[in-house]
Design a protein around this motif. Structure first.
Motif, short mmCIF file in Angstrom:
data_model
loop_
_atom_site.label_atom_id
_atom_site.label_comp_id
_atom_site.label_asym_id
_atom_site.label_seq_id
_atom_site.Cartn_x
_atom_site.Cartn_y
_atom_site.Cartn_z
N ALA A 4 0.83 -1.21 0.00
CA ALA A 4 0.00 0.00 0.00
C ALA A 4 0.86 1.25 0.00
CB ALA A 4 -0.93 0.00 1.21
N VAL A 5 1.90 1.26 0.82
CA VAL A 5 2.80 2.43 0.88
C VAL A 5 3.51 2.61 -0.46
CG1 VAL A 5 4.90 3.33 1.94
CG2 VAL A 5 3.09 2.35 3.37
N LYS A 6 3.96 1.51 -1.06
CA LYS A 6 4.62 1.59 -2.36
C LYS A 6 3.67 2.11 -3.44
CE LYS A 6 8.06 -2.07 -1.67
NZ LYS A 6 8.52 -3.41 -2.12
N LYS A 7 2.40 1.73 -3.32
CA LYS A 7 1.40 2.20 -4.27
C LYS A 7 1.14 3.70 -4.11
CE LYS A 7 -2.22 1.44 -7.14
NZ LYS A 7 -2.12 0.83 -8.48
N LEU A 8 1.08 4.15 -2.86
CA LEU A 8 0.78 5.55 -2.59
C LEU A 8 1.98 6.46 -2.82
CD1 LEU A 8 -1.29 4.95 0.65
CD2 LEU A 8 -2.18 6.02 -1.44
N LYS A 9 3.17 5.97 -2.58
CA LYS A 9 4.38 6.78 -2.75
C LYS A 9 5.47 5.93 -3.40
CE LYS A 9 6.18 10.90 -2.07
NZ LYS A 9 6.57 11.45 -0.77
N TRP A 168 -14.35 13.81 11.83
CA TRP A 168 -14.13 14.80 12.88
C TRP A 168 -14.01 16.21 12.32
CZ3 TRP A 168 -9.03 16.35 15.40
CH2 TRP A 168 -9.27 17.05 16.58
N GLY A 169 -13.32 16.35 11.18
CA GLY A 169 -13.27 17.64 10.51
C GLY A 169 -12.18 18.57 10.96
N GLN A 170 -11.17 18.11 11.71
CA GLN A 170 -10.11 19.00 12.16
C GLN A 170 -8.80 18.24 12.28
OE1 GLN A 170 -10.30 22.47 12.96
NE2 GLN A 170 -8.11 22.14 12.75
N ILE A 171 -7.76 18.71 11.56
CA ILE A 171 -6.44 18.15 11.70
C ILE A 171 -5.46 19.30 11.85
CG2 ILE A 171 -6.95 16.06 10.40
CD1 ILE A 171 -5.54 17.25 8.00
N ALA A 172 -4.25 18.99 12.26
CA ALA A 172 -3.25 20.03 12.49
C ALA A 172 -2.94 20.76 11.20
CB ALA A 172 -1.99 19.40 13.06
N PRO A 173 -2.65 22.05 11.28
CA PRO A 173 -2.26 22.79 10.08
C PRO A 173 -0.99 22.20 9.49
CG PRO A 173 -1.84 24.07 12.07
CD PRO A 173 -2.66 22.90 12.48
N GLY A 174 -0.97 22.11 8.17
CA GLY A 174 0.19 21.56 7.48
C GLY A 174 0.01 20.13 7.03
N LEU A 175 -0.98 19.40 7.60
CA LEU A 175 -1.26 18.04 7.16
C LEU A 175 -2.23 18.08 5.98
CD1 LEU A 175 -1.72 15.93 10.42
CD2 LEU A 175 0.24 15.95 8.87
N ASN A 176 -1.90 17.37 4.93
CA ASN A 176 -2.71 17.36 3.73
C ASN A 176 -3.01 15.92 3.31
OD1 ASN A 176 -2.47 20.33 3.08
ND2 ASN A 176 -0.31 19.74 3.03
N LEU A 177 -4.27 15.64 3.02
CA LEU A 177 -4.66 14.33 2.54
C LEU A 177 -4.27 14.20 1.07
CD1 LEU A 177 -6.17 11.62 2.83
CD2 LEU A 177 -8.26 12.83 2.21
N GLU A 178 -3.43 13.20 0.78
CA GLU A 178 -2.98 12.99 -0.59
C GLU A 178 -3.79 11.91 -1.30
OE1 GLU A 178 -0.73 14.79 -2.11
OE2 GLU A 178 -0.15 15.97 -0.36
N GLY A 179 -4.25 10.92 -0.54
CA GLY A 179 -5.02 9.85 -1.17
C GLY A 179 -5.09 8.64 -0.27
N TRP A 180 -5.65 7.56 -0.78
CA TRP A 180 -5.75 6.32 -0.01
C TRP A 180 -5.90 5.15 -0.98
CZ3 TRP A 180 -9.76 9.64 -0.77
CH2 TRP A 180 -10.94 9.11 -1.28
N VAL A 181 -5.62 3.96 -0.49
CA VAL A 181 -5.84 2.74 -1.26
C VAL A 181 -6.56 1.75 -0.38
CG1 VAL A 181 -3.88 3.02 -2.82
CG2 VAL A 181 -3.56 1.82 -0.65
N ASP A 182 -7.33 0.88 -0.99
CA ASP A 182 -8.03 -0.17 -0.26
C ASP A 182 -7.83 -1.49 -0.97
OD1 ASP A 182 -9.74 -0.11 -2.45
OD2 ASP A 182 -11.26 1.08 -1.43
N GLY A 183 -8.61 -2.49 -0.56
CA GLY A 183 -8.44 -3.83 -1.10
C GLY A 183 -8.75 -3.97 -2.58
N THR A 184 -9.45 -3.03 -3.16
CA THR A 184 -9.72 -3.10 -4.60
C THR A 184 -8.48 -2.79 -5.42
OG1 THR A 184 -10.44 -0.78 -4.68
CG2 THR A 184 -12.12 -2.45 -4.24
N GLU A 185 -7.54 -2.03 -4.84
CA GLU A 185 -6.31 -1.68 -5.55
C GLU A 185 -5.11 -2.49 -5.06
OE1 GLU A 185 -5.82 2.68 -6.59
OE2 GLU A 185 -7.21 2.83 -4.91
N VAL A 186 -5.10 -2.79 -3.76
CA VAL A 186 -4.03 -3.61 -3.18
C VAL A 186 -4.72 -4.78 -2.50
CG1 VAL A 186 -2.10 -3.68 -1.57
CG2 VAL A 186 -2.57 -1.58 -2.83
#
Length: 221
Positions: A4-9, A168-186
């Motif tokens: 999954a990590v290799k797929k995402l980055k 929840w709707g709140q994360i620390a400033p500077g954190l950005n969601l880049e994407g995700w993978v699940d069992g359909t891709e990995v």
């Protein structure tokens, strides 16, 4: 997890990672063994898990740092450019689960106050994240230990949770969601999925106003 990590980055290696909630260290050892991450700091608040992690590192002839700490804000380590965490996947604990874990005796609750004390002895618990307290603190506090452009990967259970950054709707400033993978891709993920976030120090240095009335829960992770 590795796929999954290799797929995402793809085509990326990191210098220093954090296995947050490391347990016996299996995840961090996997990343170190694959040479994807050169070195790790292992963090957990269960003493038995920390002991097992140290033993596993020793068996593999590694001298990585292992931290036993109950309060996430008190972790002391050098900044990392990689974080992987496999947090508890259950927001609440059902009565059946309390019976199965021997938190309560079967046959009904006779004295509620005494039973409540018995339950509270087990909180926090590695399987349960009551009201997502650990998730919330992780997303708000983890940037203390991040290098600029760090990558974070969060392993979640698709059948039991939803990404807390949406719920929840709140994360620390500077954190950005880049994407995700699940069992359909990995395929090896099965019912699980991995979220990928990055960290921008420039944005993090800016001030941010928290929602009115917001109070950070002080919760052991």
């Amino acid at each position: 997890m590795l796929d999954a990590v290799k797929k995402l980055k793809p085509d990326t290696q990191w210098e220093y990672g954090m296995d947050f909630g490391c347990g016996d260290g299996g995840v961090g050892l996997m990343f170190q063994g694959s040479h994807l991450v050169k070195d790790f700091v292992y963090v957990d608040h269960f003493s038995k898990a920390v002991e097992n992690c140290k033993n596993n590192l020793k068996r593999n002839h590694l001298n990585s740092k292992v931290i036993f700490e109950g309060d996430i804000k008190e972790i002391k380590c050098d900044p990392v450019d990689f974080v992987f965490t496999n947090p508890p996947h259950f927001k609440t604990c059902t009565l059946k689960e309390m019976y199965d874990l021997n938190w309560l005796d079967r046959g009904g609750i006779k004295k509620f106050k005494e039973s409540s004390y018995k339950i509270l002895k087990h909180i926090p618990h590695r399987h349960f994240d009551m009201l997502w307290a650990m998730h919330k603190i992780f997303y708000m506090e983890i940037t203390r230990w991040l290098r600029p452009k760090a990558d974070l990967f969060i392993y979640e259970n698709g059948e039991q949770t939803s990404p807390i950054i949406w719920e929840w709707g709140q994360i620390a400033p500077g954190l950005n969601l880049e994407g995700w993978v699940d069992g359909t891709e990995v395929q090896s993920l099965g019912k699980y999925y991995v979220i990928h976030l990055t960290f921008d120090r420039h944005i993090a240095n800016k001030q941010i106003r928290l929602p009115e009335g917001f109070q950070m829960p002080r919760m052991l992770f």
